[in-house]
Design a protein around this motif. Structure first.
Motif, PDB file in Angstrom:
ATOM      1  N   SER A 115       0.836  -1.208   0.000  1.00 11.23           N
ATOM      2  CA  SER A 115       0.000   0.000   0.000  1.00 11.23           C
ATOM      3  C   SER A 115       0.868   1.255   0.000  1.00 11.23           C
ATOM      4  N   SER A 116       2.044   1.135  -0.589  1.00 13.52           N
ATOM      5  CA  SER A 116       2.998   2.243  -0.597  1.00 13.52           C
ATOM      6  C   SER A 116       2.568   3.366  -1.543  1.00 13.52           C
ATOM      7  N   ASP A 117       2.907   4.606  -1.171  1.00 16.48           N
ATOM      8  CA  ASP A 117       2.654   5.770  -2.040  1.00 16.48           C
ATOM      9  C   ASP A 117       3.431   5.663  -3.348  1.00 16.48           C
ATOM     10  N   LEU A 118       4.502   4.894  -3.329  1.00 16.56           N
ATOM     11  CA  LEU A 118       5.312   4.723  -4.542  1.00 16.56           C
ATOM     12  C   LEU A 118       4.461   4.236  -5.711  1.00 16.56           C
ATOM     13  N   PHE A 119       3.470   3.382  -5.399  1.00 14.80           N
ATOM     14  CA  PHE A 119       2.677   2.763  -6.459  1.00 14.80           C
ATOM     15  C   PHE A 119       1.619   3.703  -7.050  1.00 14.80           C
ATOM     16  N   ASP A 120       1.465   4.883  -6.436  1.00 16.77           N
ATOM     17  CA  ASP A 120       0.471   5.843  -6.950  1.00 16.77           C
ATOM     18  C   ASP A 120       0.806   6.298  -8.368  1.00 16.77           C
ATOM     19  N   LEU A 157       3.266 -10.415 -10.316  1.00 17.03           N
ATOM     20  CA  LEU A 157       3.678  -9.082  -9.856  1.00 17.03           C
ATOM     21  C   LEU A 157       2.572  -8.062 -10.119  1.00 17.03           C
ATOM     22  N   LYS A 158       2.072  -8.042 -11.352  1.00 20.50           N
ATOM     23  CA  LYS A 158       1.015  -7.086 -11.731  1.00 20.50           C
ATOM     24  C   LYS A 158      -0.231  -7.296 -10.864  1.00 20.50           C
ATOM     25  N   GLN A 159      -0.558  -8.561 -10.620  1.00 15.56           N
ATOM     26  CA  GLN A 159      -1.742  -8.875  -9.805  1.00 15.56           C
ATOM     27  C   GLN A 159      -1.547  -8.401  -8.373  1.00 15.56           C
ATOM     28  N   SER A 160      -0.362  -8.627  -7.815  1.00 16.94           N
ATOM     29  CA  SER A 160      -0.105  -8.234  -6.420  1.00 16.94           C
ATOM     30  C   SER A 160      -0.179  -6.716  -6.254  1.00 16.94           C
ATOM     31  N   LEU A 161       0.095  -5.971  -7.345  1.00 19.96           N
ATOM     32  CA  LEU A 161       0.061  -4.504  -7.279  1.00 19.96           C
ATOM     33  C   LEU A 161      -1.308  -3.934  -7.653  1.00 19.96           C
ATOM     34  N   GLY A 162      -2.305  -4.811  -7.775  1.00 18.94           N
ATOM     35  CA  GLY A 162      -3.683  -4.346  -7.930  1.00 18.94           C
ATOM     36  C   GLY A 162      -4.210  -4.309  -9.353  1.00 18.94           C
ATOM     37  N   ASN A 163      -3.459  -4.871 -10.310  1.00 22.75           N
ATOM     38  CA  ASN A 163      -3.964  -4.920 -11.689  1.00 22.75           C
ATOM     39  C   ASN A 163      -4.909  -6.097 -11.872  1.00 22.75           C
ATOM     40  N   ASN A 164      -5.841  -5.955 -12.786  1.00 26.64           N
ATOM     41  CA  ASN A 164      -6.661  -7.084 -13.215  1.00 26.64           C
ATOM     42  C   ASN A 164      -5.854  -7.794 -14.296  1.00 26.64           C
ATOM     43  N   VAL A 165      -5.431  -9.017 -14.034  1.00 25.14           N
ATOM     44  CA  VAL A 165      -4.502  -9.704 -14.947  1.00 25.14           C
ATOM     45  C   VAL A 165      -5.203 -10.829 -15.703  1.00 25.14           C
ATOM     46  N   ILE A 166      -4.978 -10.856 -17.017  1.00 28.29           N
ATOM     47  CA  ILE A 166      -5.469 -11.959 -17.861  1.00 28.29           C
ATOM     48  C   ILE A 166      -4.241 -12.742 -18.312  1.00 28.29           C
ATOM     49  N   ARG A 167      -4.197 -14.020 -17.921  1.00 25.30           N
ATOM     50  CA  ARG A 167      -3.046 -14.876 -18.267  1.00 25.30           C
ATOM     51  C   ARG A 167      -3.417 -15.686 -19.503  1.00 25.30           C
ATOM     52  N   MET A 168      -2.688 -15.464 -20.587  1.00 23.46           N
ATOM     53  CA  MET A 168      -3.044 -16.118 -21.844  1.00 23.46           C
ATOM     54  C   MET A 168      -1.911 -16.994 -22.387  1.00 23.46           C
ATOM     55  N   ILE A 508      11.561  -2.269  -4.159  1.00 23.18           N
ATOM     56  CA  ILE A 508      11.962  -3.388  -5.031  1.00 23.18           C
ATOM     57  C   ILE A 508      10.797  -3.780  -5.945  1.00 23.18           C
ATOM     58  N   LEU A 509       9.586  -3.833  -5.397  1.00 27.23           N
ATOM     59  CA  LEU A 509       8.407  -4.166  -6.202  1.00 27.23           C
ATOM     60  C   LEU A 509       8.142  -3.068  -7.234  1.00 27.23           C
ATOM     61  N   TYR A 510       8.357  -1.826  -6.832  1.00 20.22           N
ATOM     62  CA  TYR A 510       8.163  -0.675  -7.732  1.00 20.22           C
ATOM     63  C   TYR A 510       9.140  -0.760  -8.913  1.00 20.22           C
ATOM     64  N   GLN A 511      10.397  -1.037  -8.589  1.00 21.07           N
ATOM     65  CA  GLN A 511      11.443  -1.166  -9.613  1.00 21.07           C
ATOM     66  C   GLN A 511      11.112  -2.330 -10.561  1.00 21.07           C
ATOM     67  N   SER A 512      10.660  -3.440  -9.983  1.00 23.29           N
ATOM     68  CA  SER A 512      10.311  -4.630 -10.781  1.00 23.29           C
ATOM     69  C   SER A 512       9.146  -4.327 -11.721  1.00 23.29           C
ATOM     70  N   ALA A 513       8.178  -3.540 -11.230  1.00 18.47           N
ATOM     71  CA  ALA A 513       7.011  -3.195 -12.051  1.00 18.47           C
ATOM     72  C   ALA A 513       7.400  -2.301 -13.220  1.00 18.47           C
ATOM     73  N   GLN A 514       8.462  -1.523 -13.042  1.00 17.83           N
ATOM     74  CA  GLN A 514       8.873  -0.607 -14.107  1.00 17.83           C
ATOM     75  C   GLN A 514       9.643  -1.304 -15.221  1.00 17.83           C
ATOM     76  N   ASP A 515      10.560  -2.212 -14.858  1.00 20.69           N
ATOM     77  CA  ASP A 515      11.354  -2.832 -15.935  1.00 20.69           C
ATOM     78  C   ASP A 515      11.044  -4.321 -16.144  1.00 20.69           C
ATOM     79  N   LEU A 516      10.123  -4.873 -15.322  1.00 20.65           N
ATOM     80  CA  LEU A 516       9.674  -6.277 -15.435  1.00 20.65           C
ATOM     81  C   LEU A 516      10.827  -7.279 -15.351  1.00 20.65           C
TER      82      LEU A 516
END
Length: 578
Positions: A115-120, A157-168, A508-516
């Motif tokens: 719930s970090s402000d970083l993810f805003d 990662l995307k799911q844990s950060l609150g995205n609706n994820v479709i795995r295809m 670390i999660l923020y950095q991972s979300a940016q460059d995957l």
């Protein structure tokens, strides 16, 4: 709590520099824990402030840092602020730092750091991830391992950060390769063998037909003819195609289950055969399609439209290609799922294909193509089992389990367990994942069984061993968790080092979300394990006064939770015993 500290620092900076606090939150970084005692918990580079237009770009960087540090007053939260090497450093009051552990006594373990402000600043919405994508009627090749585990990590990662994820899973179930198999099965296939060992038999047929086709023009023509029959929906060809597709998906699902991977949708090239022809018509009506000298349909992607960069979308006989079906698939997915971003996970040899795909989509007027990304990865070299060359992923998983089981049976620390094979499987898969994720995804890497399965060193086995050890400590001290948590007793450097490291989790999660890239999370978790190993030696729980034991118990429980949460994002199932 990390968020609280960032806000406090950002407020001071905002006031001193007459700027919005929000500008400073992503620029602040938690200082990595070093062997020597850390002088600071957070730092802010002056270069970042200059780059963002907050400070003048001229003048000495260190001098600017010193001037700014003197404007920022210390208080009960930030007990030390100083400049060093062109950055401002902030030391948090240790009594407040220990409050990082507060959520862990309230059943909020899984939410820690999320719930970090970083993810805003991150865009949330629907993310479609296409990964694994093997060709049907072929055994699951070891090369598909990377796409499967990388795609699974990105989706987690995307799911844990609150995205609706479709795995295809977009299966290669159409095209000339299937024409070759269809023609080959007619000559060399056997329905009995297909029942006994489906993918093994299809693999043998595919190898044989490929070899024969090298010097047999008649067989090549039969393959082209079979694919034409498929595109024209001829019932016999479609019936064989349907049978082989169903068999293959069923076999793949068994392997995915072992890897702990699941998909929301099994799609495939075949789903878009009709739409591919519609794409060709759209390209034609927009004046984008021209004929090459060879008679193929091409789209000119060169900036000056001088035929310098061509993308072929139709064969000379009118049949579609892989890219035509990819174009149709992308358009169809946007209409069906209205994704905010789409991520393709394939090896780096396909980089040019995706560059062309996105360019053609943009030329067709689909502005959302800018939100499609390709995550490329390198090759694995030297992946062999004891029996020689590896062809299939299942052989790799079997080998990892067998080797791990052998290592566990020879180890003095191995605990009694109900299902050692299952534990060996999970730990073996962890070892595969961590070896794969430690470096940049685009790098090729050399596969090394012995190094991968070591219990000491930076391996998946070490992650699992640390987690199991922490679970054992928690189990042995069951009932010790106190309603009142005396944080003031956690004063040793080994405690502070773990807490300082936990401060970095959201970053670390923020950095991972940016460059995957999974390497950030892998290295964070490995470092956590090393810090836990030191603390475990220095800070006994049993035999300590009750209030000290309770506080240490909370510390180790928190480390265990963060370790398990991070492992799950990587696609690793934590084990409680090994």
């Amino acid at each position: 709590m990390a968020s609280f500290f960032r806000k406090q620092i950002a407020a001071k900076l905002g006031e001193a520099l007459q700027h919005s606090e929000d500008a400073f939150i992503p620029a602040l970084t938690a200082v990595p824990v070093l062997k020597k005692q850390n002088a600071a918990d957070f730092k802010l580079s002056v270069s970042t402030l200059r780059m963002n237009g907050i400070l003048p770009t001229s003048g000495d960087v260190q001098l600017q840092a010193e001037n700014l540090a003197t404007q920022l007053k210390q208080d009960s939260v930030l007990e030390h602020i100083f400049a060093d090497r062109g950055a401002i450093h902030f030391k948090v009051n240790n009594k407040l730092l220990v409050q990082l552990l507060e959520p862990f006594g309230k059943g909020e373990d899984e939410k820690f750091g999320l719930s970090s402000d970083l993810f805003d600043t991150l865009k949330r919405g629907t993310t479609l991830v296409e990964y694994s994508s093997p060709n049907i009627a072929k055994k699951f090749h070891a090369g598909h391992l990377r796409s499967t585990i990388i795609g699974n990590f990105i989706a987690n990662l995307k799911q844990s950060l609150g995205n609706n994820v479709i795995r295809m899973n977009y299966l290669g179930d159409w095209g000339m390769q299937f024409g070759l198999l269809g023609a080959g099965f007619g000559q060399f296939g056997c329905q009995e063998k297909l029942k006994e060992s489906p993918l093994q038999h299809l693999f043998e047929v595919y190898v044989r037909v490929n070899k024969e086709a090298e010097h047999n023009e008649g067989l090549k023509e039969a393959a082209r003819d079979f694919f034409r029959q498929l595109e024209q929906h001829e019932s016999q060809a479609l019936s064989l195609w349907q049978q082989l597709r169903e068999i293959t998906v069923k076999e793949y699902q068994h392997v995915y289950k072992r890897l702990g991977v699941h998909f929301d949708i099994y799609s495939g090239e075949s789903f878009h055969q009709n739409q591919a022809q519609e794409v060709v018509q759209q390209l034609q009506s927009r004046g984008l399609l021209t004929k090459s000298k060879k008679g193929t349909g091409v789209v000119d992607l060169s900036p000056d439209r001088d035929m310098g960069s061509l993308c072929t979308v139709v064969r000379s006989d009118g049949t579609t290609l892989y890219i035509t079906r990819d174009l149709a698939a992308a358009v169809d997915r946007k209409e069906k799922y209205n994704f905010d971003e789409m991520i393709y996970v394939t090896d780096k040899s396909q980089s040019n294909h995706f560059q062309q795909l996105f360019q053609v989509l943009l030329a067709m007027g689909h502005s959302w193509a800018d939100r499609c990304h390709h995550v490329p990865f390198g090759l694995v070299q030297g992946m062999k089992t004891r029996t020689g060359e590896v062809v299939f992923l299942e052989d790799v998983l079997d080998e990892a389990r067998a080797r791990m089981l052998q290592n566990m049976s020879q180890s003095k620390t191995t605990k009694e367990m109900n299902n050692p094979e299952d534990t060996a499987e999970k730990v073996g898969i962890s070892a595969l994942i961590v070896q794969d994720f430690k470096g940049p995804l685009q790098s090729d890497y050399k596969f090394d069984w012995d190094r991968m399965l070591q219990a000491q060193g930076d391996t998946g086995v070490f992650l699992q061993y640390t987690h199991a050890r922490l679970c054992s400590l928690i189990q042995r001290n069951d009932g010790l968790e106190a309603a009142t948590f005396e944080s003031s007793v956690l004063i040793e450097q080994a405690c502070i080092a773990i807490l300082q490291h936990l401060l970095r989790y959201d970053e670390i999660l923020y950095q991972s979300a940016q460059d995957l890239q999974p390497k950030h999370l892998v290295n964070f978790l490995l470092k956590l394990c090393h810090l836990v190993a030191s603390a475990h030696r220095e800070l006994p729980v049993k035999g300590s006064p009750q209030h000290v034991a309770q506080a240490r118990f909370r510390l180790f429980s928190a480390a265990c939770s963060v370790l398990a949460n991070g492992m799950r994002i990587l696609g690793i199932t934590p084990v409680d015993k090994m």
